[in-house]
Design a protein around this motif. Structure first.
Motif, PDB file in Angstrom:
ATOM      1  N   ALA A   1       0.864  -1.140   0.044  1.00 53.64           N
ATOM      2  CA  ALA A   1      -0.062  -0.069   0.148  1.00 53.64           C
ATOM      3  C   ALA A   1       0.828   1.314   0.037  1.00 53.64           C
ATOM      4  N   THR A   2       1.965   1.383   0.783  1.00 49.88           N
ATOM      5  CA  THR A   2       2.789   2.684   0.939  1.00 49.88           C
ATOM      6  C   THR A   2       3.497   2.688  -0.789  1.00 49.88           C
ATOM      7  N   LYS A   3       3.872   1.433  -1.088  1.00 44.72           N
ATOM      8  CA  LYS A   3       4.620   1.611  -2.311  1.00 44.72           C
ATOM      9  C   LYS A   3       3.690   1.949  -3.719  1.00 44.72           C
ATOM     10  N   TYR A   4       2.460   1.667  -3.370  1.00 45.29           N
ATOM     11  CA  TYR A   4       1.305   2.175  -4.288  1.00 45.29           C
ATOM     12  C   TYR A   4       1.422   3.558  -4.317  1.00 45.29           C
ATOM     13  N   ALA A   5       1.310   4.042  -3.101  1.00 47.14           N
ATOM     14  CA  ALA A   5       0.993   5.472  -2.771  1.00 47.14           C
ATOM     15  C   ALA A   5       2.316   6.209  -3.411  1.00 47.14           C
ATOM     16  N   VAL A   6       3.382   5.433  -3.250  1.00 47.10           N
ATOM     17  CA  VAL A   6       4.441   6.185  -4.057  1.00 47.10           C
ATOM     18  C   VAL A   6       4.378   6.505  -5.477  1.00 47.10           C
ATOM     19  N   TRP A   7       3.948   5.368  -5.961  1.00 43.17           N
ATOM     20  CA  TRP A   7       3.612   5.187  -7.556  1.00 43.17           C
ATOM     21  C   TRP A   7       2.566   6.324  -7.662  1.00 43.17           C
ATOM     22  N   ALA A   8       1.513   6.549  -7.145  1.00 44.68           N
ATOM     23  CA  ALA A   8       0.358   7.232  -7.457  1.00 44.68           C
ATOM     24  C   ALA A   8       0.844   8.681  -7.075  1.00 44.68           C
ATOM     25  N   ILE A   9       1.698   9.033  -6.104  1.00 47.12           N
ATOM     26  CA  ILE A   9       2.035  10.401  -5.816  1.00 47.12           C
ATOM     27  C   ILE A   9       3.069  10.866  -7.042  1.00 47.12           C
ATOM     28  N   SER A  10       3.927   9.750  -7.426  1.00 40.59           N
ATOM     29  CA  SER A  10       4.637  10.086  -8.616  1.00 40.59           C
ATOM     30  C   SER A  10       4.030  10.430  -9.656  1.00 40.59           C
ATOM     31  N   GLU A  11       2.753   9.744 -10.188  1.00 33.39           N
ATOM     32  CA  GLU A  11       2.297   9.944 -11.468  1.00 33.39           C
ATOM     33  C   GLU A  11       1.428  11.282 -11.235  1.00 33.39           C
ATOM     34  N   GLY A  12       0.915  11.470 -10.049  1.00 30.81           N
ATOM     35  CA  GLY A  12       0.004  12.864 -10.024  1.00 30.81           C
ATOM     36  C   GLY A  12       0.979  14.157 -10.141  1.00 30.81           C
ATOM     37  N   LEU A  13       2.394  13.614  -9.514  1.00 28.22           N
ATOM     38  CA  LEU A  13       3.241  14.857  -9.479  1.00 28.22           C
ATOM     39  C   LEU A  13       3.811  15.258 -10.912  1.00 28.22           C
ATOM     40  N   ARG A  14       3.982  14.090 -11.658  1.00 25.65           N
ATOM     41  CA  ARG A  14       4.413  13.889 -13.245  1.00 25.65           C
ATOM     42  C   ARG A  14       3.379  14.859 -13.987  1.00 25.65           C
ATOM     43  N   GLN A  15       2.162  14.718 -13.631  1.00 25.20           N
ATOM     44  CA  GLN A  15       1.039  15.245 -14.536  1.00 25.20           C
ATOM     45  C   GLN A  15       1.092  16.806 -14.174  1.00 25.20           C
ATOM     46  N   GLU A  16       1.479  17.280 -12.905  1.00 19.49           N
ATOM     47  CA  GLU A  16       1.256  18.486 -12.439  1.00 19.49           C
ATOM     48  C   GLU A  16       2.351  19.331 -12.743  1.00 19.49           C
ATOM     49  N   VAL A  17       3.569  18.856 -12.850  1.00 15.97           N
ATOM     50  CA  VAL A  17       4.812  19.573 -13.139  1.00 15.97           C
ATOM     51  C   VAL A  17       4.958  20.175 -14.534  1.00 15.97           C
ATOM     52  N   GLY A  18       4.596  19.387 -15.539  1.00 17.85           N
ATOM     53  CA  GLY A  18       4.922  20.083 -16.965  1.00 17.85           C
ATOM     54  C   GLY A  18       6.184  19.866 -17.278  1.00 17.85           C
ATOM     55  N   GLY A  19       6.633  20.452 -18.273  1.00 15.21           N
ATOM     56  CA  GLY A  19       7.801  20.330 -18.857  1.00 15.21           C
ATOM     57  C   GLY A  19       9.103  20.612 -18.155  1.00 15.21           C
ATOM     58  N   ASP A  20       9.283  21.619 -17.230  1.00 18.23           N
ATOM     59  CA  ASP A  20      10.512  21.945 -16.654  1.00 18.23           C
ATOM     60  C   ASP A  20      10.969  20.603 -15.696  1.00 18.23           C
ATOM     61  N   ILE A  21       9.965  20.171 -14.998  1.00 16.72           N
ATOM     62  CA  ILE A  21      10.388  19.027 -14.275  1.00 16.72           C
ATOM     63  C   ILE A  21      10.020  17.505 -14.715  1.00 16.72           C
ATOM     64  N   ARG A  22      11.154  16.702 -14.544  1.00 15.21           N
ATOM     65  CA  ARG A  22      10.841  15.277 -14.896  1.00 15.21           C
ATOM     66  C   ARG A  22      10.675  14.477 -13.486  1.00 15.21           C
ATOM     67  N   VAL A  23       9.795  13.425 -13.568  1.00 14.70           N
ATOM     68  CA  VAL A  23       9.319  12.519 -12.536  1.00 14.70           C
ATOM     69  C   VAL A  23       9.390  11.190 -13.129  1.00 14.70           C
ATOM     70  N   THR A  24      10.312  10.395 -12.306  1.00 17.86           N
ATOM     71  CA  THR A  24      10.764   8.933 -12.541  1.00 17.86           C
ATOM     72  C   THR A  24      10.275   8.105 -11.672  1.00 17.86           C
ATOM     73  N   THR A  25       9.498   6.958 -11.757  1.00 10.07           N
ATOM     74  CA  THR A  25       9.534   5.865 -10.607  1.00 10.07           C
ATOM     75  C   THR A  25      10.036   4.788 -10.867  1.00 10.07           C
ATOM     76  N   ILE A  26      10.927   4.436 -10.009  1.00  9.26           N
ATOM     77  CA  ILE A  26      11.810   2.996 -10.394  1.00  9.26           C
ATOM     78  C   ILE A  26      10.871   1.930  -9.395  1.00  9.26           C
ATOM     79  N   SER A  27      10.488   0.839  -9.958  1.00  9.22           N
ATOM     80  CA  SER A  27       9.801  -0.163  -9.251  1.00  9.22           C
ATOM     81  C   SER A  27      10.760  -1.294  -9.248  1.00  9.22           C
TER      82      SER A  27
END
Length: 246
Positions: free
Chosen positions: A158-184
């Motif tokens: 559950a905590t690691k799914y939360a990390v995935w979800a937070i990362s995906e939300g952040l990726r969609q929010e930050v746009g072109g200047d900032i990159r977001v990568t999830t490593i599983s």
């Protein structure tokens, strides 16, 4: 090993062992400056000295990711010294597995504090810096547990799914200047299993870890994502053993 053509200032949490240690060493070999953070400062000092002896550039700071102020200080110190923070690797994590019926609520809360709040503290500290400098990258270490659940691992997954979800939300929010990568990562050689106090959980993990990849393999995936051109966002990588299911 080919050095990076774009050396970066990379902050790594949970850097005293396992994936964090391997990642810091690998990135330093490729010419990045690494800032190591963890609670075990004696171990961090040894690793930093080893990186420097090998010709790399590194420093370390004491860090408990459950403490938001410490995380801010960790990021601010790097920015003050180097003028920027290019990458934050949110790697710190714990994995005290047990069945829910064991009611190890203290361990549940610890996983939530480190695995989820720790990542959020990192984002809260580094996102304003990256916004102001108009570039940056978050590399958030989740787990194969973000994609599948196994007995004794319900809370951890559950905590690691939360990390995935937070990362995906952040990726969609930050746009072109900032990159977001999830490593599983799948099963990886590390000290995580040492935090399992429940005998059933220990036995489950002993079987689960019969086939494991070295931490350096996950470090290679992180390095790959960091070294892509600025216009390329490697959103997610799953790294697991060729043999076995996880």
């Amino acid at each position: 090993m080919t050095p990076s053509t774009d050396p970066k200032v990379v902050l790594v949490t949970g850097a005293s062992s396992g994936i964090g240690e391997a990642t810091a060493g690998l990135l330093a070999e490729r010419g990045h400056h690494v800032v190591l953070g963890a609670r075990r400062t004696g171990r961090l000092k040894e690793l930093t000295e080893a990186i420097r002896t090998a010709g790399g550039s590194a420093e370390y700071h004491p860090l408990d990711v459950t403490d938001a102020e410490q995380v801010r200080n960790f990021v601010d110190a790097a920015r003050s010294r180097h003028g920027r923070v290019d990458v934050l690797v949110n790697n710190a994590g714990v994995m005290p597995l047990s069945k829910l019926e064991a009611l190890r609520t203290d361990e549940w809360n610890r996983m939530i504090d480190v695995n989820v709040r720790g990542v959020l503290h990192g984002i809260a500290a580094a996102l304003p810096v990256m916004r102001a400098q108009h570039h940056g990258q978050f590399v958030n270490v989740a787990s194969i547990g973000a994609h599948q659940v196994s007995p004794t691992a319900a809370v951890y997954c559950a905590t690691k799914y939360a990390v995935w979800a937070i990362s995906e939300g952040l990726r969609q929010e930050v746009g072109g200047d900032i990159r977001v990568t999830t490593i599983s990562p799948g099963v990886t050689e590390s000290e995580l299993a040492e935090s399992i106090s429940d005998p059933v959980g220990r036995e489950e993990m002993r079987t689960y870890r019969s086939v494991a990849i070295p931490a350096s393999s996950v470090g290679e995936a992180i390095a790959f994502a960091i070294d892509q051109p600025a216009a390329v966002d490697v959103s997610e990588i799953i790294v697991r053993p060729t043999a076995g299911q996880s």
